[in-house]
Design a protein around this motif. Sequence first.
Motif, PDB file in Angstrom:
ATOM      1  N   LEU A 147       0.841  -1.193   0.000  1.00  0.00           N
ATOM      2  CA  LEU A 147       0.000   0.000   0.000  1.00  0.00           C
ATOM      3  C   LEU A 147       0.876   1.243   0.000  1.00  0.00           C
ATOM      4  CD1 LEU A 147      -0.053   1.449   3.086  1.00  0.00           C
ATOM      5  CD2 LEU A 147      -1.346  -0.621   3.587  1.00  0.00           C
ATOM      6  N   VAL A 148       0.277   2.371  -0.398  1.00  0.00           N
ATOM      7  CA  VAL A 148       0.968   3.662  -0.381  1.00  0.00           C
ATOM      8  C   VAL A 148       0.062   4.679   0.304  1.00  0.00           C
ATOM      9  CG1 VAL A 148       2.382   3.263  -2.431  1.00  0.00           C
ATOM     10  CG2 VAL A 148       0.091   4.248  -2.688  1.00  0.00           C
ATOM     11  N   SER A 149       0.681   5.733   0.854  1.00  0.00           N
ATOM     12  CA  SER A 149      -0.058   6.836   1.449  1.00  0.00           C
ATOM     13  C   SER A 149       0.743   8.108   1.256  1.00  0.00           C
ATOM     14  CB  SER A 149      -0.326   6.572   2.935  1.00  0.00           C
ATOM     15  OG  SER A 149      -1.139   7.591   3.498  1.00  0.00           O
ATOM     16  N   ALA A 150       0.066   9.254   1.296  1.00  0.00           N
ATOM     17  CA  ALA A 150       0.737  10.523   1.036  1.00  0.00           C
ATOM     18  C   ALA A 150       0.233  11.589   2.002  1.00  0.00           C
ATOM     19  CB  ALA A 150       0.487  10.974  -0.406  1.00  0.00           C
ATOM     20  N   GLY A 151       1.159  12.428   2.473  1.00  0.00           N
ATOM     21  CA  GLY A 151       0.822  13.533   3.355  1.00  0.00           C
ATOM     22  C   GLY A 151       0.954  14.860   2.644  1.00  0.00           C
ATOM     23  N   ALA A 152       1.184  15.911   3.414  1.00  0.00           N
ATOM     24  CA  ALA A 152       1.328  17.233   2.813  1.00  0.00           C
ATOM     25  C   ALA A 152       2.498  17.246   1.838  1.00  0.00           C
ATOM     26  CB  ALA A 152       1.514  18.292   3.898  1.00  0.00           C
ATOM     27  N   SER A 153       3.647  16.781   2.291  1.00  0.00           N
ATOM     28  CA  SER A 153       4.846  16.788   1.439  1.00  0.00           C
ATOM     29  C   SER A 153       5.718  15.569   1.678  1.00  0.00           C
ATOM     30  CB  SER A 153       5.673  18.054   1.709  1.00  0.00           C
ATOM     31  OG  SER A 153       4.916  19.219   1.455  1.00  0.00           O
ATOM     32  N   HIS A 154       5.109  14.481   2.139  1.00  0.00           N
ATOM     33  CA  HIS A 154       5.873  13.241   2.297  1.00  0.00           C
ATOM     34  C   HIS A 154       5.021  12.064   1.842  1.00  0.00           C
ATOM     35  CE1 HIS A 154       3.567  12.786   6.040  1.00  0.00           C
ATOM     36  NE2 HIS A 154       4.106  11.599   6.251  1.00  0.00           N
ATOM     37  N   SER A 155       5.686  10.943   1.643  1.00  0.00           N
ATOM     38  CA  SER A 155       5.027   9.748   1.123  1.00  0.00           C
ATOM     39  C   SER A 155       5.548   8.524   1.860  1.00  0.00           C
ATOM     40  CB  SER A 155       5.316   9.581  -0.381  1.00  0.00           C
ATOM     41  OG  SER A 155       4.954  10.733  -1.124  1.00  0.00           O
ATOM     42  N   VAL A 156       4.710   7.476   1.905  1.00  0.00           N
ATOM     43  CA  VAL A 156       5.120   6.225   2.525  1.00  0.00           C
ATOM     44  C   VAL A 156       4.664   5.066   1.652  1.00  0.00           C
ATOM     45  CG1 VAL A 156       4.934   7.218   4.836  1.00  0.00           C
ATOM     46  CG2 VAL A 156       3.039   5.866   3.926  1.00  0.00           C
ATOM     47  N   ALA A 157       5.359   3.949   1.799  1.00  0.00           N
ATOM     48  CA  ALA A 157       4.952   2.717   1.134  1.00  0.00           C
ATOM     49  C   ALA A 157       5.241   1.548   2.063  1.00  0.00           C
ATOM     50  CB  ALA A 157       5.692   2.536  -0.187  1.00  0.00           C
ATOM     51  N   LEU A 158       4.279   0.655   2.177  1.00  0.00           N
ATOM     52  CA  LEU A 158       4.479  -0.602   2.886  1.00  0.00           C
ATOM     53  C   LEU A 158       4.746  -1.669   1.841  1.00  0.00           C
ATOM     54  CD1 LEU A 158       4.373  -2.334   5.483  1.00  0.00           C
ATOM     55  CD2 LEU A 158       1.905  -2.588   5.071  1.00  0.00           C
ATOM     56  N   LEU A 159       5.874  -2.360   2.002  1.00  0.00           N
ATOM     57  CA  LEU A 159       6.270  -3.398   1.066  1.00  0.00           C
ATOM     58  C   LEU A 159       6.130  -4.766   1.713  1.00  0.00           C
ATOM     59  CD1 LEU A 159       9.517  -1.764  -0.394  1.00  0.00           C
ATOM     60  CD2 LEU A 159       7.141  -1.370  -1.050  1.00  0.00           C
ATOM     61  N   ALA A 160       6.061  -5.799   0.883  1.00  0.00           N
ATOM     62  CA  ALA A 160       5.995  -7.160   1.388  1.00  0.00           C
ATOM     63  C   ALA A 160       7.209  -7.443   2.278  1.00  0.00           C
ATOM     64  CB  ALA A 160       5.948  -8.141   0.222  1.00  0.00           C
ATOM     65  N   GLY A 161       7.000  -8.274   3.280  1.00  0.00           N
ATOM     66  CA  GLY A 161       8.094  -8.577   4.194  1.00  0.00           C
ATOM     67  C   GLY A 161       8.205  -7.588   5.331  1.00  0.00           C
ATOM     68  N   ASN A 162       7.125  -6.785   5.549  1.00  0.00           N
ATOM     69  CA  ASN A 162       7.104  -5.820   6.652  1.00  0.00           C
ATOM     70  C   ASN A 162       8.139  -4.714   6.481  1.00  0.00           C
ATOM     71  OD1 ASN A 162       5.395  -5.638   9.039  1.00  0.00           O
ATOM     72  ND2 ASN A 162       7.292  -5.623  10.220  1.00  0.00           N
ATOM     73  N   VAL A 163       8.400  -4.343   5.232  1.00  0.00           N
ATOM     74  CA  VAL A 163       9.349  -3.279   4.927  1.00  0.00           C
ATOM     75  C   VAL A 163       8.588  -1.968   4.781  1.00  0.00           C
ATOM     76  CG1 VAL A 163      11.061  -2.418   3.282  1.00  0.00           C
ATOM     77  CG2 VAL A 163      10.929  -4.870   3.788  1.00  0.00           C
ATOM     78  N   LEU A 164       9.010  -0.949   5.522  1.00  0.00           N
ATOM     79  CA  LEU A 164       8.349   0.349   5.493  1.00  0.00           C
ATOM     80  C   LEU A 164       9.310   1.401   4.945  1.00  0.00           C
ATOM     81  CD1 LEU A 164       5.794   1.911   6.216  1.00  0.00           C
ATOM     82  CD2 LEU A 164       6.711   2.240   8.511  1.00  0.00           C
ATOM     83  N   CYS A 165       8.897   2.074   3.862  1.00  0.00           N
ATOM     84  CA  CYS A 165       9.715   3.105   3.213  1.00  0.00           C
ATOM     85  C   CYS A 165       9.022   4.453   3.329  1.00  0.00           C
ATOM     86  CB  CYS A 165       9.905   2.802   1.729  1.00  0.00           C
ATOM     87  SG  CYS A 165      10.815   1.313   1.383  1.00  0.00           S
ATOM     88  N   THR A 166       9.809   5.518   3.487  1.00  0.00           N
ATOM     89  CA  THR A 166       9.268   6.871   3.471  1.00  0.00           C
ATOM     90  C   THR A 166      10.188   7.776   2.677  1.00  0.00           C
ATOM     91  OG1 THR A 166      10.402   7.516   5.509  1.00  0.00           O
ATOM     92  CG2 THR A 166       8.220   6.549   5.750  1.00  0.00           C
ATOM     93  N   TRP A 167       9.639   8.877   2.167  1.00  0.00           N
ATOM     94  CA  TRP A 167      10.452   9.841   1.431  1.00  0.00           C
ATOM     95  C   TRP A 167       9.722  11.178   1.374  1.00  0.00           C
ATOM     96  CZ3 TRP A 167       7.805   5.742  -0.522  1.00  0.00           C
ATOM     97  CH2 TRP A 167       6.885   5.953  -1.547  1.00  0.00           C
ATOM     98  N   GLY A 168      10.463  12.234   1.035  1.00  0.00           N
ATOM     99  CA  GLY A 168       9.894  13.570   0.983  1.00  0.00           C
ATOM    100  C   GLY A 168      10.387  14.429   2.125  1.00  0.00           C
ATOM    101  N   ARG A 169       9.535  15.352   2.579  1.00  0.00           N
ATOM    102  CA  ARG A 169       9.913  16.276   3.645  1.00  0.00           C
ATOM    103  C   ARG A 169      10.041  15.542   4.974  1.00  0.00           C
ATOM    104  NH1 ARG A 169       6.588  21.678   4.310  1.00  0.00           N
ATOM    105  NH2 ARG A 169       8.176  22.443   2.885  1.00  0.00           N
ATOM    106  N   GLY A 170      11.116  15.885   5.699  1.00  0.00           N
ATOM    107  CA  GLY A 170      11.351  15.215   6.972  1.00  0.00           C
ATOM    108  C   GLY A 170      11.546  16.146   8.142  1.00  0.00           C
ATOM    109  N   GLU A 171      11.272  17.435   7.974  1.00  0.00           N
ATOM    110  CA  GLU A 171      11.639  18.412   9.005  1.00  0.00           C
ATOM    111  C   GLU A 171      10.939  18.199  10.333  1.00  0.00           C
ATOM    112  OE1 GLU A 171      10.511  22.456   8.518  1.00  0.00           O
ATOM    113  OE2 GLU A 171       8.700  21.988   7.390  1.00  0.00           O
ATOM    114  N   ASP A 172       9.808  17.526  10.341  1.00  0.00           N
ATOM    115  CA  ASP A 172       9.087  17.290  11.585  1.00  0.00           C
ATOM    116  C   ASP A 172       9.214  15.852  12.073  1.00  0.00           C
ATOM    117  OD1 ASP A 172       7.831  19.936  11.888  1.00  0.00           O
ATOM    118  OD2 ASP A 172       6.822  19.406  10.027  1.00  0.00           O
TER     119      ASP A 172
END
Length: 443
Positions: free
Chosen positions: A17-42
Amino acid sequence: MDAAISAAHEAPPAVVLVSAGASHSVALLAGNVLCTWGRGEDGQLGHGDAEDRLVPTVITGFEAPGITSVICGADHTTAYSEDEHQVYSWGWGDFGRLGHGNSTDVFTPQPVKALQGIKIKQLACGDSHCLAVTMAGEVLSWGRNQNGQLGLGTTEDSLLPQTIQAFEGISVKMIAAGAEHTAAVTEDGEIYGWGWGRYGNLGLGDRNDRLVPEKVSSVEGEKMVLVACGWRHTITVSSSGSLYTYGWSKYGQLGHGDFEDHLVPHKVEALKDSSTSQISGGWRHTMALTSDGKLYGWGWNKFGQVGAGDNADHCSPAQVNFPEEQKVAQVACGWRHTLAFTEKKNVFAWGRGTSGQLGHGEIVDRWNTPVIIDALSPDGPGSKKLESSAAIPFAAKIWVSPSERYALVPDEKVAKSGDVSARGNGADASVPENDVKRMRVSS
């Protein structure tokens, strides 16, 4: 960014699955792998620092088993471990939106202790508030509540999850959170709305706020099964697959072929011959996925977030085209960008990209059509690898009070019917040219 965890010639784990915020994004991958990218200031990326990431980066050190859901708020992120029956949250903590009992920013995933052991059916995050539906159909809410969006009967913020008592005896199926309003669909197919309602986004026929959930009048005798919220509009789908929208439509985000607000649910006639299977609301745009795998977008399109190949606002659904006519499996709207993955497990992103939220390794607004995220897609050219973070705790973070660092988006005048000056892609004093929604004070 440290070592790459996949060789260029190896396909990445399949996206779940994927999800998106104001200026960041996340993806859950098979194998319980969690990825994020974009703005990280908070801290919303969960990597232990405040750095932006321009490509998908695995959160290391997050060992929670059985992650089944990851949802972005505007500047924070939540996840649910089904194995542990535990909600985690991280990112911007103001107004208690993380549910930890304080307003502190959190830079790595931390358990929401108040929800430990509760079986969660669904999580929803808005701009500054969150909700959870339990497997028993109860709803808990926490975070900012200045317009009653928590549904607790007050306008007091809540630092911890609280049960919405108004739903006692009513089993809720699904919830959705906008900027300052909330919507729900019950197991019986009824719609409820509460919170900020100036544009009719509660569907109750007026522009008033509600401090507790109130039932929307039945819509053409149809039962509703899905609900989603944009910033100030609401989208719902009936059991027959019909799509309805209501609320703010200054940029055509309701999809009715005009720029008129609707105070009650109104069917999107352009898609009446299609069965809608999934919906997502952005800041001022909307995406709908049909049962045959076709994706449609409409609304504000200054950054190409609708995906139709231009930068003009669309007040009617426009089909989004993918390479080789790939069928879409899921779509997620951020504020000004959009993510989707296809049945071939390729992940695409388009729209605003100045914080790296598109995952293409760039910080430019270039894409008004879907572009494959190389590091997450088996059909990617293989030039970018899946990165991994060190997740070092960010101990030096200085907390700044909400009153000092939060700048509200200026109120906008409610457009009267026929007010052409309020329509379309023109000047809008409340639309920031950059993605900064609040002001920080330097120490």
